[in-house]
Design a protein around this motif. Structure first.
Motif, mmCIF file in Angstrom:
data_model
loop_
_atom_site.group_PDB
_atom_site.id
_atom_site.type_symbol
_atom_site.label_atom_id
_atom_site.label_comp_id
_atom_site.label_asym_id
_atom_site.label_seq_id
_atom_site.Cartn_x
_atom_site.Cartn_y
_atom_site.Cartn_z
ATOM 1 N N LEU A 240 0.833 -1.203 0.000
ATOM 2 C CA LEU A 240 0.000 0.000 0.000
ATOM 3 C C LEU A 240 0.864 1.248 0.000
ATOM 4 O O LEU A 240 0.518 2.264 -0.627
ATOM 5 C CB LEU A 240 -0.934 -0.003 1.215
ATOM 6 C CG LEU A 240 -2.009 -1.091 1.240
ATOM 7 C CD1 LEU A 240 -2.824 -0.994 2.522
ATOM 8 C CD2 LEU A 240 -2.927 -0.984 0.017
ATOM 9 N N PHE A 241 1.980 1.205 0.713
ATOM 10 C CA PHE A 241 2.953 2.304 0.695
ATOM 11 C C PHE A 241 3.380 2.605 -0.743
ATOM 12 O O PHE A 241 3.362 3.760 -1.185
ATOM 13 C CB PHE A 241 4.144 1.907 1.563
ATOM 14 C CG PHE A 241 5.384 2.741 1.381
ATOM 15 C CD1 PHE A 241 5.550 3.923 2.076
ATOM 16 C CD2 PHE A 241 6.399 2.317 0.542
ATOM 17 C CE1 PHE A 241 6.704 4.691 1.917
ATOM 18 C CE2 PHE A 241 7.558 3.060 0.375
ATOM 19 C CZ PHE A 241 7.711 4.253 1.071
ATOM 20 N N LEU A 242 3.728 1.574 -1.502
ATOM 21 C CA LEU A 242 4.147 1.777 -2.890
ATOM 22 C C LEU A 242 2.980 2.247 -3.757
ATOM 23 O O LEU A 242 3.161 3.074 -4.657
ATOM 24 C CB LEU A 242 4.729 0.479 -3.455
ATOM 25 C CG LEU A 242 6.034 -0.010 -2.838
ATOM 26 C CD1 LEU A 242 6.466 -1.315 -3.486
ATOM 27 C CD2 LEU A 242 7.137 1.033 -2.975
ATOM 28 N N ALA A 243 1.784 1.744 -3.482
ATOM 29 C CA ALA A 243 0.615 2.138 -4.283
ATOM 30 C C ALA A 243 0.333 3.631 -4.157
ATOM 31 O O ALA A 243 -0.163 4.261 -5.098
ATOM 32 C CB ALA A 243 -0.603 1.328 -3.856
ATOM 33 N N LEU A 244 0.667 4.222 -3.017
ATOM 34 C CA LEU A 244 0.410 5.647 -2.807
ATOM 35 C C LEU A 244 1.343 6.539 -3.619
ATOM 36 O O LEU A 244 1.155 7.755 -3.655
ATOM 37 C CB LEU A 244 0.522 5.984 -1.320
ATOM 38 C CG LEU A 244 -0.682 5.542 -0.474
ATOM 39 C CD1 LEU A 244 -0.332 5.502 1.006
ATOM 40 C CD2 LEU A 244 -1.864 6.486 -0.716
ATOM 41 N N TYR A 245 2.344 5.953 -4.264
ATOM 42 C CA TYR A 245 3.159 6.719 -5.205
ATOM 43 C C TYR A 245 2.362 7.077 -6.465
ATOM 44 O O TYR A 245 2.695 8.036 -7.157
ATOM 45 C CB TYR A 245 4.378 5.900 -5.637
ATOM 46 C CG TYR A 245 5.571 5.930 -4.718
ATOM 47 C CD1 TYR A 245 6.797 6.403 -5.164
ATOM 48 C CD2 TYR A 245 5.502 5.467 -3.416
ATOM 49 C CE1 TYR A 245 7.914 6.408 -4.350
ATOM 50 C CE2 TYR A 245 6.609 5.470 -2.584
ATOM 51 C CZ TYR A 245 7.819 5.947 -3.052
ATOM 52 O OH TYR A 245 8.911 5.956 -2.228
ATOM 53 N N ASP A 246 1.380 6.280 -6.801
ATOM 54 C CA ASP A 246 0.734 6.322 -8.120
ATOM 55 C C ASP A 246 -0.630 6.996 -8.021
ATOM 56 O O ASP A 246 -1.574 6.455 -7.431
ATOM 57 C CB ASP A 246 0.588 4.893 -8.647
ATOM 58 C CG ASP A 246 0.148 4.846 -10.103
ATOM 59 O OD1 ASP A 246 -0.458 5.814 -10.578
ATOM 60 O OD2 ASP A 246 0.414 3.819 -10.750
#
Length: 356
Positions: A179-185
Motif C-alpha cells: 500500500l505504501f508503494l501504491a500511494l506513489y501512483d
C-alpha cells in the motif's frame, strides 16, 4: 546489487519473522559490498556533495553561466545541496516531494507511510460515497494487516524475467508495504479504499500486482550506491532514530530491512550537510497530499526556509506531482520568469481523488 534483489524476492516467498528477513537482506548487502570492493569500488566516492560537484561540472561543460534545476525526491535533496554549494550558478529551482537534508530514511519511511494511511482514511471520510462504504477505513487497514499476518495469502506471479511463475506468501505486513508503494501512483490512489475493503473481505486479486510493483521498485535502485549516499549524507543525524525503528518496525517491516549505517560504513560528507538550507534563489516547491515517503509538511517546511519560494499542495497526488497538467503549466510559467508572482489558480480547481 542483484544479491539484494534476490534476497528481497526470497523474503516475499516465505513468512519468517522480521528479524530473520532483515538478516537475509543485510547478508545480501554484505555479499554485494564484498564483491564490489574486490572489483575496486570505493564506497566513499558516493555522496550528494560529490554529485553537486559533478552537476556543476556538467553546467560548465555545457557553457551555461546559470541554469534552472528541477529535482524530484532525492533530486530535490541534490538541488538543495547545490543551492548551498553553487548558488551563483542557479537561476531558479523547482523542488517536488523533497527528501530534505534534515531527514533520515528508515524510521522516516515507516512514519511517512503511517501518516499517509491516516490521511487516506481522512480523505475517504470527506467524500460521502466513500464514507458510506468505508465508515472506518483506518480500521479496515488494520483488519487487513491482522488477517494476512494470521493467514498469509498464496499468490502466483510471473515477474516477466524469464523465470516463469513464482509462488509468493504474502503477509499483512507485506501488504502494508505494498500500500505504501501504491500511494506513489496517482492513478491507483482513488481505487485504494475499495481495494482495501476487498482485501479485508478476502479478495486477494490485487496481490499479484502489488508484488509486481514492489519487484519493479526494488530493481530501479542501484542499491549499493543508494545506501552509500544516504549513509554519507545522514552521518550528522541521530543514528538512534533508525536503530529504534529496527527494534520496533510496527507493520512496515518490509521498509526497514535495509542495513543501518553502522552496518555499511562510509566516510561522512561535510559536517554541515544536515543543517537546514536557507536561500533567496527563486523556488517553486510542490507536494502531494498522500505522499507516503516525503510528507508534504516536510516539503512545506523546506519552502518556509526559502525566502523566495512558492509552495503548492496537490490534493489528489502521492509522491511526485511533476507531469500533472496543472503542475506543468505552473512550472512553465515559473521558468519563464522566476521573479514573477506564481499563479496557482489551476491548483485551486483540483479536487481530491474520486474515491470509488
Amino acid at each position: 546489487c542483484p544479491e539484494f534483489q534476490s534476497a528481497w524476492l526470497a523474503n516475499l516467498q516465505r513468512a519468517d519473522p522480521f528479524e530473520v528477513e532483515r538478516a537475509a537482506i543485510v547478508d545480501a548487502y554484505t555479499a554485494c559490498r564484498v564483491r564490489l570492493e574486490a572489483a575496486g569500488v570505493d564506497f566513499d566516492d558516493y555522496d550528494t556533495e560529490a554529485n553537486v560537484r559533478d552537476l556543476d561540472a556538467i553546467r560548465a561543460a555545457l557553457g551555461y553561466e546559470q541554469w534552472n534545476i528541477w529535482g524530484i525526491s532525492y533530486g530535490a535533496r541534490l538541488a538543495l545541496a547545490a543551492m548551498r554549494s553553487t548558488p551563483d550558478s542557479i537561476r531558479s529551482v523547482i523542488l517536488d516531494s523533497v527528501y530534505d537534508v534534515t531527514r533520515g530514511i528508515l524510521a522516516a519511511s515507516r512514519d511517512g507511510a503511517e501518516r499517509a494511511f491516516a490521511e487516506l482514511a481522512v480523505g475517504c471520510s470527506e467524500q460521502p460515497g466513500c464514507a458510506a462504504k468505508h465508515p472506518d477505513l483506518a480500521a479496515e487497514i488494520a483488519a487487513v494487516d491482522r488477517r494476512y499476518n494470521d493467514d498469509p495469502a498464496t499468490v502466483e506471479v510471473d515477474l516477466g524475467d524469464g523465470s516463469g511463475p513464482r509462488t509468493f506468501l504474502v503477509t499483512g505486513d507485506d501488504i502494508m508495504s505494498g500500500l505504501f508503494l501504491a500511494l506513489y501512483d496517482a492513478t491507483i490512489i482513488p481505487l485504494l479504499p475499495d481495494l482495501i475493503g476487498g482485501l479485508a473481505d478476502g479478495d486477494t486479486s490485487i496481490l499479484g500486482e502489488l508484488v509486481r510493483r514492489g519487484a519493479e521498485m526494488q530493481a530501479m535502485f542501484a542499491a549499493g550506491m543508494r545506501l552509500s549516499v544516504n549513509c554519507a549524507d545522514n552521518a550528522g543525524l541521530d543514528p538512534r532514530i533508525d536503530e529504534d525503528a529496527i527494534d520496533d518496525p510496527g507493520r512496515l517491516g518490509l521498509l526497514l530491512t535495509e542495513p543501518l549505517c553502522s552496518e555499511w560504513p562510509v566516510e561522512p560528507t561535510s559536517p554541515d550537510f544536515n543543517v537546514p538550507i536557507e536561500s533567496d534563489i527563486p523556488a517553486l516547491v510542490m507536494a502531494g497530499r498522500y505522499d507516503p515517503v516525503t510528507p508534504p509538511t516536510g516539503t512545506e517546511a523546506v519552502a518556509d526556509r526559502l525566502s523566495n519560494a512558492t509552495f503548492g499542495l496537490w490534493p489528489d497526488r502521492g509522491h511526485g506531482v511533476s507531469g500533472e497538467p496543472c503542475s506543468n503549466d505552473i512550472s512553465t510559467a515559473f521558468l519563464e520568469d522566476p521573479t514573477a508572482s506564481v499563479d496557482l489558480e489551476c491548483l485551486a480547481a483540483i479536487d481530491g481523488p474520486a474515491f470509488g
